[in-house]
Design a protein around this motif. Structure first.
Motif, PDB file in Angstrom:
ATOM      1  N   ILE A 196       3.578   5.634  -2.935  1.00 56.91           N
ATOM      2  CA  ILE A 196       5.266   6.272  -4.019  1.00 56.91           C
ATOM      3  C   ILE A 196       4.076   6.743  -4.920  1.00 56.91           C
ATOM      4  CG2 ILE A 196       6.825   6.361  -3.872  1.00 56.91           C
ATOM      5  CD1 ILE A 196       7.253   4.070  -1.120  1.00 56.91           C
ATOM      6  N   THR A 197       4.428   5.325  -5.596  1.00 57.96           N
ATOM      7  CA  THR A 197       4.279   5.091  -7.268  1.00 57.96           C
ATOM      8  C   THR A 197       2.735   6.386  -7.495  1.00 57.96           C
ATOM      9  OG1 THR A 197       4.937   2.749  -7.200  1.00 57.96           O
ATOM     10  CG2 THR A 197       3.953   3.682  -8.760  1.00 57.96           C
ATOM     11  N   LYS A 198       1.878   6.229  -6.872  1.00 52.67           N
ATOM     12  CA  LYS A 198       0.410   6.929  -7.406  1.00 52.67           C
ATOM     13  C   LYS A 198       0.444   8.455  -6.790  1.00 52.67           C
ATOM     14  CE  LYS A 198      -2.162   3.012  -8.022  1.00 52.67           C
ATOM     15  NZ  LYS A 198      -3.594   2.772  -7.232  1.00 52.67           N
ATOM     16  N   GLY A 199       0.863   8.729  -5.695  1.00 57.57           N
ATOM     17  CA  GLY A 199       0.860  10.041  -4.585  1.00 57.57           C
ATOM     18  C   GLY A 199       0.021  10.567  -3.782  1.00 57.57           C
ATOM     19  N   GLN A 245       3.625   1.117  -1.225  1.00 59.95           N
ATOM     20  CA  GLN A 245       4.613   1.388  -2.143  1.00 59.95           C
ATOM     21  C   GLN A 245       3.441   1.965  -3.358  1.00 59.95           C
ATOM     22  OE1 GLN A 245       5.760  -2.301  -3.006  1.00 59.95           O
ATOM     23  NE2 GLN A 245       7.798  -2.660  -2.571  1.00 59.95           N
ATOM     24  N   SER A 246       2.202   2.135  -3.405  1.00 63.03           N
ATOM     25  CA  SER A 246       1.187   2.702  -4.425  1.00 63.03           C
ATOM     26  C   SER A 246       1.095   3.820  -4.519  1.00 63.03           C
ATOM     27  CB  SER A 246       0.323   1.659  -4.035  1.00 63.03           C
ATOM     28  OG  SER A 246      -0.989   2.370  -4.867  1.00 63.03           O
ATOM     29  N   ARG A 256       1.037  -1.253  -0.052  1.00 64.29           N
ATOM     30  CA  ARG A 256       0.134  -0.411   0.010  1.00 64.29           C
ATOM     31  C   ARG A 256       0.597   1.123  -0.171  1.00 64.29           C
ATOM     32  NH1 ARG A 256      -5.070   0.475   1.509  1.00 64.29           N
ATOM     33  NH2 ARG A 256      -5.887  -1.388   2.533  1.00 64.29           N
TER      34      ARG A 256
END
Length: 102
Positions: A61-64, A58-59, A56
């Motif tokens: 970090i990727t999506k903001g 990491q998500s 979650r």
């Protein structure tokens, strides 16, 4: 009180509240121990749940952004799962030691 100690108290409060929802009266870790039904040691089951929190984050970090849970909630849950894993790991070690002495 330091911020660190305040967070530790927050973790304890969070654990107690969630334990009332997920655990049973005599076992606050009943939901995590359920992994034993699949042949997975309970402390490893806690790590799997912890991994969900990491994914979650990491998500985020990727999506903001996150849709259903804040970054702080995920970080707090991650810390609680680490402590639960340690408790269950120690219980398993003690159980093995007891089995050897019988």
């Amino acid at each position: 009180m330091s911020i660190f100690r305040a967070i530790l108290q927050e973790l304890q409060s969070l654990h107690d509240k969630k334990g009332a929802d997920y655990g049973t009266g005599d076992d606050p870790y009943a939901n995590v121990r359920a992994s034993e039904r699949f042949g997975i040691p309970p402390w490893v089951g806690a790590l799997i749940r912890q991994q969900d929190k990491i994914i979650r984050l990491q998500s985020f970090i990727t999506k903001g952004h996150l849709e259903n849970e804040s970054v702080e909630d995920s970080l707090l849950d991650n810390a609680v799962y680490a402590i639960i894993a340690l408790v269950l790991y120690r219980e398993g070690v003690i159980r093995k030691e007891d089995d050897r002495t019988e």
